[in-house]
Design an enzyme around this catalytic site. Sequence first.
Site, mmCIF file in Angstrom:
data_model
loop_
_atom_site.group_PDB
_atom_site.id
_atom_site.type_symbol
_atom_site.label_atom_id
_atom_site.label_comp_id
_atom_site.label_asym_id
_atom_site.label_seq_id
_atom_site.Cartn_x
_atom_site.Cartn_y
_atom_site.Cartn_z
ATOM 1 N N LYS A 61 52.556 36.746 39.290
ATOM 2 C CA LYS A 61 52.260 35.635 38.877
ATOM 3 C C LYS A 61 53.571 34.676 38.560
ATOM 4 O O LYS A 61 53.478 33.483 39.150
ATOM 5 C CB LYS A 61 51.303 35.502 37.495
ATOM 6 C CG LYS A 61 49.897 35.772 37.773
ATOM 7 C CD LYS A 61 49.046 35.255 36.695
ATOM 8 C CE LYS A 61 47.572 35.554 36.895
ATOM 9 N NZ LYS A 61 46.964 35.172 35.881
ATOM 10 N N LYS B 103 41.512 40.831 48.690
ATOM 11 C CA LYS B 103 40.222 40.552 47.963
ATOM 12 C C LYS B 103 39.509 39.240 47.961
ATOM 13 O O LYS B 103 40.294 38.220 47.970
ATOM 14 C CB LYS B 103 40.519 40.993 46.401
ATOM 15 C CG LYS B 103 39.592 41.755 45.714
ATOM 16 C CD LYS B 103 40.109 41.853 44.349
ATOM 17 C CE LYS B 103 39.393 41.423 43.151
ATOM 18 N NZ LYS B 103 40.278 41.997 42.037
ATOM 19 N N LYS C 249 38.455 33.303 44.183
ATOM 20 C CA LYS C 249 38.114 31.843 44.046
ATOM 21 C C LYS C 249 39.196 30.972 44.448
ATOM 22 O O LYS C 249 39.066 29.595 44.879
ATOM 23 C CB LYS C 249 37.622 31.432 42.591
ATOM 24 C CG LYS C 249 38.268 32.121 41.347
ATOM 25 C CD LYS C 249 37.342 31.809 40.228
ATOM 26 C CE LYS C 249 37.997 32.664 39.050
ATOM 27 N NZ LYS C 249 36.808 33.342 38.300
#
Length: 333
Positions: free
Chosen positions: A117, A199, A202
């Site tokens: 991140k 994967k 969203k």
Amino acid sequence: METNESKRILSMYQCTGTFTLGNYLGALRNHIKLQQEGYQCVYALADLHALTVRQVPAELRKYTKEAYAWLLAMGIDLEKTVFFIQSQVPEHSQLAWILNCYTQFGELSRMTQFKDKSAKHADNINGGLFTYPCLMAADILLYQADFVPVGADQKQHVEIARDIAERFNGIYGDTFTVPEPMIPQHGARVMSLQNPLSKMSKSDENQNGNISVLDDPDTILRKFKRAKTDSDSQVRFAEGKEGVNNLMGIYAAVTGKSYPEIEREFEGKGYGEFKPAVAEAVIEELRPIQERYRQIVADKAYLEQCYREQAPKASAIARRTLSKVMKKVGLVL
Ligand code: TRP
């Protein structure tokens, strides 16, 4: 013999967008089933964790309420399961602060999610992103959870929660149940329809790659028809056929059919028939939940009543653990 009844399961969900078919088949559906297996379940929406990445305030609020409604529509039973919004239970932030002081800079620096991140949001590597695992440990340890059902990407966070619990227990005597990750038996790993090596997410830039649980039938059909496959045109599970493997995985998860059964069903039929069949199965799976969802979101008063009533229930459990901890570390109660 111990039964499931004496065991507590805890899970929380990020609510920064609409759930995808991947969230649904990989996690949510199985977690709902755990209620029927007699476990004591505690579920929540991790809106405080969402703040580690900059959010549009009105959207975060909207997605949080919608996620709450979706899980109710899926059948969370509020008589049996405690289901709340993390920020409405202040014990999470309170315990997280204390746990921050029992977690080393070095161990937080080694977390792969932090590294990923911070690379992705290089302009906002904030303290919350760094101490995210302490808040997550607080989420788990407050409820003395025995099991935490998580996918592979969150396993490291459950492990650090175990380390924190063991360390604290070592210093102050038994305080926390040491939680175990529960790797789901039937959890399908759903990949992007456009890039079956990554994967379904969203935040996928290509919206054709992910199916939202709220997509309408036409959209679902269109996205499946466009799904990346291969030039072999045979419906069979094999290496190098990741696109088809993914579609077979989705079809299997929804219909309960095995791979050999699916291969037989589509023998000699090609993708032109297979893709719409997968779409149809997904549409039918989601249809009744979408209908209940629409009723629930339309009734704002009911929705609000649910989450407002649940927060104090969660708080009552969490408070017992927090009080113990405060006493042990020397805070005035
Ligand atoms: N970090 C989890 C995720 O991104 C969400 C989460 C927050 C969670 N607190 C938790 C999951 C406690 C399990 C237990 O998916």
